[in-house]
Design a protein around this motif. Structure first.
Motif, PDB file in Angstrom:
ATOM      1  N   ILE A 143      16.128 -16.525  -3.738  1.00  0.00           N
ATOM      2  CA  ILE A 143      17.287 -15.704  -3.383  1.00  0.00           C
ATOM      3  C   ILE A 143      17.695 -14.975  -4.657  1.00  0.00           C
ATOM      4  CG2 ILE A 143      19.720 -15.775  -2.706  1.00  0.00           C
ATOM      5  CD1 ILE A 143      19.004 -18.244  -0.962  1.00  0.00           C
ATOM      6  N   VAL A 144      17.750 -13.657  -4.578  1.00  0.00           N
ATOM      7  CA  VAL A 144      18.135 -12.849  -5.736  1.00  0.00           C
ATOM      8  C   VAL A 144      19.558 -12.347  -5.493  1.00  0.00           C
ATOM      9  CG1 VAL A 144      17.654 -10.730  -7.006  1.00  0.00           C
ATOM     10  CG2 VAL A 144      15.765 -12.210  -6.296  1.00  0.00           C
ATOM     11  N   VAL A 145      20.473 -12.763  -6.352  1.00  0.00           N
ATOM     12  CA  VAL A 145      21.889 -12.435  -6.139  1.00  0.00           C
ATOM     13  C   VAL A 145      22.245 -11.116  -6.821  1.00  0.00           C
ATOM     14  CG1 VAL A 145      24.273 -13.232  -6.375  1.00  0.00           C
ATOM     15  CG2 VAL A 145      22.451 -14.890  -6.020  1.00  0.00           C
ATOM     16  N   ALA A 146      22.703 -10.178  -6.019  1.00  0.00           N
ATOM     17  CA  ALA A 146      22.999  -8.830  -6.531  1.00  0.00           C
ATOM     18  C   ALA A 146      24.438  -8.745  -7.037  1.00  0.00           C
ATOM     19  CB  ALA A 146      22.743  -7.807  -5.430  1.00  0.00           C
ATOM     20  N   PHE A 147      24.830  -9.688  -7.867  1.00  0.00           N
ATOM     21  CA  PHE A 147      26.179  -9.648  -8.446  1.00  0.00           C
ATOM     22  C   PHE A 147      26.159  -8.796  -9.709  1.00  0.00           C
ATOM     23  CE2 PHE A 147      29.114 -11.592 -11.641  1.00  0.00           C
ATOM     24  CZ  PHE A 147      30.265 -11.026 -11.132  1.00  0.00           C
ATOM     25  N   ASN A 148      26.995  -7.796  -9.723  1.00  0.00           N
ATOM     26  CA  ASN A 148      27.097  -6.909 -10.870  1.00  0.00           C
ATOM     27  C   ASN A 148      28.544  -6.942 -11.367  1.00  0.00           C
ATOM     28  OD1 ASN A 148      27.297  -4.793 -12.654  1.00  0.00           O
ATOM     29  ND2 ASN A 148      26.218  -3.310 -11.370  1.00  0.00           N
ATOM     30  N   PRO A 149      28.794  -7.576 -12.517  1.00  0.00           N
ATOM     31  CA  PRO A 149      30.187  -7.674 -12.973  1.00  0.00           C
ATOM     32  C   PRO A 149      30.811  -6.323 -13.293  1.00  0.00           C
ATOM     33  CG  PRO A 149      28.669  -8.508 -14.656  1.00  0.00           C
ATOM     34  CD  PRO A 149      27.858  -8.235 -13.431  1.00  0.00           C
ATOM     35  N   GLU A 159      22.179  -1.341  -8.424  1.00  0.00           N
ATOM     36  CA  GLU A 159      21.941  -1.177  -9.861  1.00  0.00           C
ATOM     37  C   GLU A 159      21.432  -2.473 -10.497  1.00  0.00           C
ATOM     38  OE1 GLU A 159      25.427  -0.495 -12.208  1.00  0.00           O
ATOM     39  OE2 GLU A 159      24.316   0.427 -13.850  1.00  0.00           O
ATOM     40  N   VAL A 160      22.033  -3.584 -10.107  1.00  0.00           N
ATOM     41  CA  VAL A 160      21.636  -4.853 -10.712  1.00  0.00           C
ATOM     42  C   VAL A 160      20.230  -5.267 -10.248  1.00  0.00           C
ATOM     43  CG1 VAL A 160      22.526  -6.686  -9.190  1.00  0.00           C
ATOM     44  CG2 VAL A 160      22.866  -6.848 -11.628  1.00  0.00           C
ATOM     45  N   LEU A 161      19.879  -4.899  -9.037  1.00  0.00           N
ATOM     46  CA  LEU A 161      18.509  -5.182  -8.569  1.00  0.00           C
ATOM     47  C   LEU A 161      17.514  -4.299  -9.316  1.00  0.00           C
ATOM     48  CD1 LEU A 161      19.124  -5.354  -4.694  1.00  0.00           C
ATOM     49  CD2 LEU A 161      18.781  -7.277  -6.254  1.00  0.00           C
ATOM     50  N   ALA A 165      21.892  -3.785 -14.401  1.00  0.00           N
ATOM     51  CA  ALA A 165      23.036  -3.085 -14.997  1.00  0.00           C
ATOM     52  C   ALA A 165      22.920  -3.098 -16.529  1.00  0.00           C
ATOM     53  CB  ALA A 165      24.357  -3.719 -14.536  1.00  0.00           C
ATOM     54  N   HIS A 166      21.667  -3.080 -16.993  1.00  0.00           N
ATOM     55  CA  HIS A 166      21.320  -3.069 -18.426  1.00  0.00           C
ATOM     56  C   HIS A 166      21.813  -4.308 -19.176  1.00  0.00           C
ATOM     57  CE1 HIS A 166      19.778   0.896 -17.800  1.00  0.00           C
ATOM     58  NE2 HIS A 166      20.931   1.267 -17.271  1.00  0.00           N
TER      59      HIS A 166
ATOM     60  N   LYS B  86      37.756 -17.132 -29.337  1.00  0.00           N
ATOM     61  CA  LYS B  86      37.264 -17.432 -30.682  1.00  0.00           C
ATOM     62  C   LYS B  86      36.370 -16.321 -31.227  1.00  0.00           C
ATOM     63  CE  LYS B  86      35.694 -21.655 -32.943  1.00  0.00           C
ATOM     64  NZ  LYS B  86      35.188 -23.002 -32.705  1.00  0.00           N
ATOM     65  N   TYR B  87      35.466 -15.810 -30.370  1.00  0.00           N
ATOM     66  CA  TYR B  87      34.428 -14.886 -30.881  1.00  0.00           C
ATOM     67  C   TYR B  87      34.512 -13.463 -30.332  1.00  0.00           C
ATOM     68  CZ  TYR B  87      32.355 -19.463 -31.932  1.00  0.00           C
ATOM     69  OH  TYR B  87      32.136 -20.735 -32.368  1.00  0.00           O
ATOM     70  N   GLY B  88      35.194 -13.245 -29.209  1.00  0.00           N
ATOM     71  CA  GLY B  88      35.227 -11.912 -28.618  1.00  0.00           C
ATOM     72  C   GLY B  88      33.946 -11.611 -27.855  1.00  0.00           C
ATOM     73  N   THR B  89      33.650 -10.320 -27.680  1.00  0.00           N
ATOM     74  CA  THR B  89      32.468  -9.929 -26.902  1.00  0.00           C
ATOM     75  C   THR B  89      31.521  -9.101 -27.774  1.00  0.00           C
ATOM     76  OG1 THR B  89      33.655  -7.970 -26.132  1.00  0.00           O
ATOM     77  CG2 THR B  89      33.660  -9.866 -24.674  1.00  0.00           C
ATOM     78  N   ASP B  90      30.232  -9.070 -27.388  1.00  0.00           N
ATOM     79  CA  ASP B  90      29.277  -8.240 -28.126  1.00  0.00           C
ATOM     80  C   ASP B  90      29.231  -6.836 -27.514  1.00  0.00           C
ATOM     81  OD1 ASP B  90      27.718  -8.360 -25.847  1.00  0.00           O
ATOM     82  OD2 ASP B  90      26.303  -9.830 -26.646  1.00  0.00           O
ATOM     83  N   LYS B  91      28.296  -6.009 -27.968  1.00  0.00           N
ATOM     84  CA  LYS B  91      28.304  -4.618 -27.491  1.00  0.00           C
ATOM     85  C   LYS B  91      27.870  -4.492 -26.021  1.00  0.00           C
ATOM     86  CE  LYS B  91      23.876  -3.172 -29.658  1.00  0.00           C
ATOM     87  NZ  LYS B  91      23.158  -4.358 -29.398  1.00  0.00           N
ATOM     88  N   GLU B  92      27.275  -5.547 -25.477  1.00  0.00           N
ATOM     89  CA  GLU B  92      26.915  -5.559 -24.049  1.00  0.00           C
ATOM     90  C   GLU B  92      28.032  -6.166 -23.202  1.00  0.00           C
ATOM     91  OE1 GLU B  92      24.283  -4.129 -23.084  1.00  0.00           O
ATOM     92  OE2 GLU B  92      23.148  -3.976 -24.935  1.00  0.00           O
TER      93      GLU B  92
END
Lengths: 300, 190
Positions: A143-149, A159-161, A165-166, B86-92
């Motif tokens: 199962i591939v979950v297409a969750f893109n935050p 996009e996530v598939l 989303a890079h 504590k660390y924050g986020t990276d560029k991604e």
């Protein structure tokens, strides 16, 4: 009710068919087991028996979805699968901790169970170690979950598939392909109310038309996260079970409906919905309804 | 629920707006005293965590964020929240050193995250089972009565840019109607 222009892939996972045009195959129902605490095997045995009986009665295939919370539960749950589930019957393993996922794959390989295993799931949190393990011990399906935050809309799910989303080096479908997964089920990632919860349903026809892959989701999660429903105690279970009709109605192929104990509500509701859909799709689009479909069971 | 003080909404209980402490609950039945600013559960290491950050910075009186209960396996939102602070986020936009499965902050501006890191002190009580101990920490914070951080910071939710390039893609449900890519139904030939 839809008919897709794109040719639809029909998966055969250890004898259970998933996919196709709406109205063609019955909706496959995944019932969750051992969600909380120590696995209660006797209770699980009863739930499984009931779910398989409901499946025989309605024609909707049942797939038990085993939640493995701790490494110490792996052997216990795999013993249960080997001793209780009919031989060759597929099952899915639902694990959140990557190290337990990897360990379970090793055990499944050792017990020659991978050909019946649906891996739940590959998502953008997939680790390098997990990818290596999947390549080495490849389950029958995933199962591939297409969750893109970044984007919870159907476009974001695509996009996530396509490209994760890079957030990873490649898209989730390419990762599944790279590790050798032959059968992919797309989960459209049902999110809480307020987080574009409807997008998980709207994305089903979009993804099926785009890729021809079987699609579905765990729409019951939206119900679980609807805190306001606590004020309507007696209706909560009805809402939970009936939320699943959104999936076949929008052309979806499977529903992960939550605890297996809800099977007694979910199976008849979905069988009823499948009949409704297949009557129309056969009459209007000429979609052939297969032999094991609830409509064939109840209307010879 | 939504509240004018906490515009990002979520599953939480509002208590005393002027209080200096908010409490995050992880799989626990513990109920904090009513003199905290707000308390509620978190379940996810991305969307849920973003809501906490956005809601906390909208109330500058909150200077402590106490996290208690047992972290959720795999997702680990509590530990991810600690790592974010504590660390924050990276560029991604990935939370640095986060243990959770999908620890991304995608809907908040970096400035909002920085404000969160500066505004509050994290009290990591994950795994502490004695409610009296948690109560004591809450009382201690309230007693310290630190000053407000200043003005509220109302975080704007970053919305994804949509790419609806396809306009002539039509599917039939019935021969008399067409459904376009946006889901709009109209009569065929209209």
């Amino acid at each position: 009710m839809f008919s897709f222009t794109k040719k639809q892939k029909i998966l055969d996972i250890s004898g259970i068919h998933i996919g196709g045009q709406p109205g063609e195959y019955p909706t496959v129902l995944f019932g969750g087991m051992f969600f909380k605490g120590e696995p209660k095997l006797d209770e699980g045995k009863e739930q499984l028996k009931k779910m398989l009986m409901l499946s025989r009665l309605t024609g909707n295939p049942a797939i038990p979805d085993f939640f493995i919370r701790k490494e110490s539960y792996i052997e216990k749950i795999l013993d249960f699968i080997e001793s209780t589930l009919p031989k060759k019957h597929p099952f899915s393993i639902d694990i959140t901790v990557p190290s337990i996922k990897i360990k379970t794959l090793e055990h499944l390989h050792r017990r020659s169970l991978l050909s019946r295993t649906i891996y739940n799931s590959i998502h953008i949190g997939v680790t390098e170690e997990e990818r290596k393990a999947l390549k080495k011990y490849t389950p029958a399906a995933a199962i591939v979950v297409a969750f893109n935050p970044k984007d919870k809309s159907p476009d974001g799910k695509i996009e996530v598939l396509e490209n994760s989303a890079h957030l990873l080096d490649k898209g989730l479908l390419a990762i599944a392909d790279e590790v050798g997964i032959k059968n992919v089920l797309v989960d459209t990632a049902a999110l809480a109310p307020g987080e574009n919860s409807g997008a998980s349903v709207a994305a089903i026809p979009v993804i099926k038309e785009e890729y021809g892959l079987p699609a579905g989701c765990a729409i019951h999660n939206v119900v679980e996260k609807s805190a306001w429903l606590k004020n309507f105690d007696s209706a909560a279970k009805v809402v939970d079970a009936s939320s699943n009709i959104n999936i076949p109605l929008f052309g979806g192929d499977y529903a992960i409906f939550g605890p297996a104990e809800n099977a007694e509500f979910v199976f008849p509701i979905i069988a009823w919905e499948d009949i409704l859909i297949s009557e129309y799709t056969e009459n209007y689009f000429g979609t052939k309804t297969r032999e094991n479909h609830p409509r064939r069971k109840f209307f010879k | 629920m939504k509240n004018s003080f906490y515009p990002w909404g979520g599953e939480f209980t509002v208590c005393s707006f002027n209080s200096c402490i908010a409490v995050v609950l992880l799989q626990t039945n513990y109920t904090p005293p009513r003199d905290v600013a707000v308390f509620g559960p978190v379940k996810t290491e991305n969307i849920g965590m973003e809501k906490i950050v956005a809601n906390v910075i909208s109330n500058p009186n909150i200077r402590y964020l106490l996290i208690c209960g047992d972290d959720i396996r795999g997702h680990l939102p509590g530990s991810t929240l600690v790592a974010l602070h504590k660390y924050g986020t990276d560029k991604e936009n990935r939370v640095i050193n986060a243990p959770g499965a999908i620890p991304y902050i995608e809907n908040l501006e970096a400035e909002a995250v920085e404000r969160f890191r500066k505004q509050v002190e994290i009290l990591d009580l994950i795994g502490v089972r004695k409610n009296e101990k948690i109560d004591a920490v809450v009382r201690d914070c309230i007693k310290k009565s630190p000053p407000s951080f200043g003005s509220p910071y109302i975080a704007i939710k970053i919305m994804a840019k949509h790419r609806w390039a396809v306009t002539d893609d039509k599917r039939a449900l019935h021969s008399k109607i067409v459904i376009d890519y946006m889901g709009k139904i109209k009569g065929r030939g209209c």
